[in-house]
Design an enzyme around this catalytic site. Structure first.
Site, PDB file in Angstrom:
ATOM      1  N   ARG A 103       3.354   1.560  -0.823  1.00 48.03           N
ATOM      2  CA  ARG A 103       3.943   0.044  -0.302  1.00 48.03           C
ATOM      3  C   ARG A 103       5.095  -0.668  -1.428  1.00 48.03           C
ATOM      4  O   ARG A 103       4.346  -0.923  -2.573  1.00 48.03           O
ATOM      5  CB  ARG A 103       2.904  -0.829   0.109  1.00 48.03           C
ATOM      6  CG  ARG A 103       1.635  -0.955  -0.680  1.00 48.03           C
ATOM      7  CD  ARG A 103       0.572  -1.582   0.135  1.00 48.03           C
ATOM      8  NE  ARG A 103      -0.594  -1.922  -0.576  1.00 48.03           N
ATOM      9  CZ  ARG A 103      -0.994  -3.121  -0.924  1.00 48.03           C
ATOM     10  NH1 ARG A 103      -0.288  -4.240  -0.384  1.00 48.03           N
ATOM     11  NH2 ARG A 103      -2.243  -3.286  -1.711  1.00 48.03           N
ATOM     12  N   THR A 136       3.281   0.564 -11.419  1.00 49.79           N
ATOM     13  CA  THR A 136       4.049   1.454 -10.438  1.00 49.79           C
ATOM     14  C   THR A 136       4.651   2.627 -11.228  1.00 49.79           C
ATOM     15  O   THR A 136       5.012   3.586 -10.621  1.00 49.79           O
ATOM     16  CB  THR A 136       5.289   0.638  -9.788  1.00 49.79           C
ATOM     17  OG1 THR A 136       6.232   0.226 -10.908  1.00 49.79           O
ATOM     18  CG2 THR A 136       4.827  -0.523  -9.248  1.00 49.79           C
ATOM     19  N   ARG A 161      -0.886   1.951  -1.988  1.00 45.48           N
ATOM     20  CA  ARG A 161      -0.795   1.368  -3.711  1.00 45.48           C
ATOM     21  C   ARG A 161       0.584   0.965  -3.927  1.00 45.48           C
ATOM     22  O   ARG A 161       1.575   1.718  -3.298  1.00 45.48           O
ATOM     23  CB  ARG A 161      -1.373   2.367  -4.618  1.00 45.48           C
ATOM     24  CG  ARG A 161      -1.213   1.769  -6.081  1.00 45.48           C
ATOM     25  CD  ARG A 161      -1.515   2.788  -6.966  1.00 45.48           C
ATOM     26  NE  ARG A 161      -1.321   2.551  -8.275  1.00 45.48           N
ATOM     27  CZ  ARG A 161      -1.612   2.976  -9.463  1.00 45.48           C
ATOM     28  NH1 ARG A 161      -2.585   3.903  -9.562  1.00 45.48           N
ATOM     29  NH2 ARG A 161      -1.093   2.699 -10.905  1.00 45.48           N
ATOM     30  N   HIS A 162       0.675   0.089  -4.514  1.00 42.63           N
ATOM     31  CA  HIS A 162       2.374  -0.238  -5.099  1.00 42.63           C
ATOM     32  C   HIS A 162       2.601   0.811  -6.199  1.00 42.63           C
ATOM     33  O   HIS A 162       1.836   0.570  -7.502  1.00 42.63           O
ATOM     34  CB  HIS A 162       2.141  -1.590  -5.717  1.00 42.63           C
ATOM     35  CG  HIS A 162       2.032  -2.895  -4.654  1.00 42.63           C
ATOM     36  ND1 HIS A 162       2.970  -2.930  -3.737  1.00 42.63           N
ATOM     37  CD2 HIS A 162       1.219  -3.799  -4.527  1.00 42.63           C
ATOM     38  CE1 HIS A 162       2.593  -3.936  -2.904  1.00 42.63           C
ATOM     39  NE2 HIS A 162       1.590  -4.591  -3.726  1.00 42.63           N
ATOM     40  N   VAL A 163       3.282   1.766  -5.990  1.00 39.58           N
ATOM     41  CA  VAL A 163       3.508   2.749  -6.810  1.00 39.58           C
ATOM     42  C   VAL A 163       4.970   3.523  -6.450  1.00 39.58           C
ATOM     43  O   VAL A 163       4.926   3.868  -5.471  1.00 39.58           O
ATOM     44  CB  VAL A 163       2.310   3.790  -6.959  1.00 39.58           C
ATOM     45  CG1 VAL A 163       2.150   4.607  -5.710  1.00 39.58           C
ATOM     46  CG2 VAL A 163       2.486   4.834  -8.274  1.00 39.58           C
TER      47      VAL A 163
END
Length: 403
Positions: A103, A136, A161-163
């Site tokens: 995301r 990230t 996950r923010h990645v």
């Protein structure tokens, strides 16, 4: 005197030629009919059993949001023999058991995560949410460890996950299905700018605890000053934010330019089942329900329910306001690659809606006006502060989509 008819071929055994012909016809016809009768009964039984099997499987497919496990096993081992199964359901993709939602920050991801928590309980899939929000970019060793952890999660799972994009196949790990949502780049930037300082409707004090190191000079910095005086937070590479999520972990993915842009586009086409736009969130949810029914069946009903609205309203950023038109022009020029990618995603999203046959229920999005598009072409450097503006500030306010 008795006549001997034995020497006459036409009258042997006291039978007329018509009797002989009729008897031979009956004998040959019964013989010929007996042969295909055996094969036709056998073939008929096989066809009926096959038809019943797939009708029964199709019923389970529609009721349960995906095919039963036995159909998946049969398809795996007899895929070439029953390849026509894929052609039977053109609007619904084969059921994936591994989904990754990497995301993008401030693109409605917390709204979707709230929905996913409710859906995971309803549909019994494994929702894996990472507690890491600010890392990230990963080293090669960290990439391998994370991908192994993701792949070892109990299936079916949806990992979020923010990645930045992870290329599983590069390390000979099965590639999952990717999904994501982005939004208008300037709107995303504004939402993030004020969220870092003042949080959302869950409470300002909670967010002050999350950013204790931020001094008051930075927290209350006027956004126009930040943009026009070229503060790091309002300049490249900080505003080059969305593209790296799709470009990947390569160092060049973090450098604003054509290389990162084109690689991000390629990854979207090759690895993402869907990338939606936040301005048409209801259509995004409808497509997810169509493409990933085991995960998202009923998502739009939940999204529109009063109970969810109470939770969803708490995710809106507070104290957000629109910069001056001059600042918007400068920011738009700095984000020209972000806007090219956003327009690409928007076109791909609309094309998928057309292919699926989805009738849009979202309101038309307000896109960048002509003066901003022209500015991106004719202005090599940011505008001077004393340059006259031909358009009123209200035009800029009407252009931005507030959330």
């Amino acid at each position: 005197m008795m006549k001997n008819f034995s020497s006459s071929p036409l009258n042997s055994n006291n039978q007329t030629p018509n009797h002989i012909r009729e008897r031979n016809n009956r004998k040959y016809s019964s013989l010929l009919s007996a042969i295909p009768l055996r094969f036709s009964l056998r073939g008929y039984g096989f066809c009926m059993a096959t038809l019943f099997f797939f009708c029964f499987g199709s019923l389970f497919y529609q009721l349960n949001g995906g095919p039963p496990k036995i159909l998946l096993d049969i398809r795996q081992y007899l895929g070439k023999l029953f390849v026509f199964i894929d052609l039977t359901f053109p609007a619904v993709l084969p059921f994936p058991s591994q989904v990754v939602y990497n995301r993008v920050g401030k693109c409605g991801s917390r709204t979707v995560v709230i929905l996913l928590r409710l859906l995971a309980e309803k549909h019994q899939f494994n929702l894996v949410s990472s507690d890491i929000h600010n890392k990230t970019r990963l080293t090669k060793h960290e990439q391998v460890d994370l991908m192994k952890n993701i792949s070892n999660s109990p299936q079916p799972f949806l990992y979020t996950r923010h990645v930045h994009f992870l290329n599983f196949t590069r390390f000979r790990i099965e590639q999952p299905v990717y999904i994501n949502i982005i939004r208008d780049p300037i709107n995303r930037f504004l939402s993030n700018y004020f969220f870092r300082r003042f949080g959302d409707w869950r409470g300002e004090q909670n967010h002050l605890i999350r950013t204790p190191g931020m001094k008051d000079d930075e927290r209350y910095l006027d956004i126009n000053v930040c943009i026009l005086e070229n503060y790091p937070e309002c300049s490249n590479p900080r505003v080059f934010y969305i593209i790296p999520y799709f470009c990947g972990q390569h160092p060049q993915c973090r450098e604003p330019g054509v290389w990162a842009l084109e690689r991000a586009k390629q990854n979207v086409l090759e690895n993402y089942l869907l990338v939606g736009i936040l301005e048409e969130l209801e259509d995004v949810l409808l497509l997810l329900e169509r493409l990933l029914p085991h995960y998202f069946t009923g998502v739009l009903n939940i999204y529109k329910s009063p109970d969810y609205r109470k939770m969803g309203n708490m995710t809106g950023t507070v104290r957000k306001h629109t910069p001056t038109l001059e600042a918007l022009q400068v920011l738009y020029h700095r984000m020209r690659y972000e806007y090219e990618f956003y327009n690409f995603i928007r076109d791909q999203f609309h094309l998928m809606k057309k292919k699926i046959g989805l009738k849009s229920v979202s309101q038309p999005t307000a896109y960048s006006p002509a003066f901003l598009r022209e500015l991106a072409l004719r202005t090599p450097e940011p505008l001077d502060e004393d340059e006259e503006l031909d358009t009123d500030l209200e035009d800029a306010n009407s252009w931005l989509v507030h959330s």
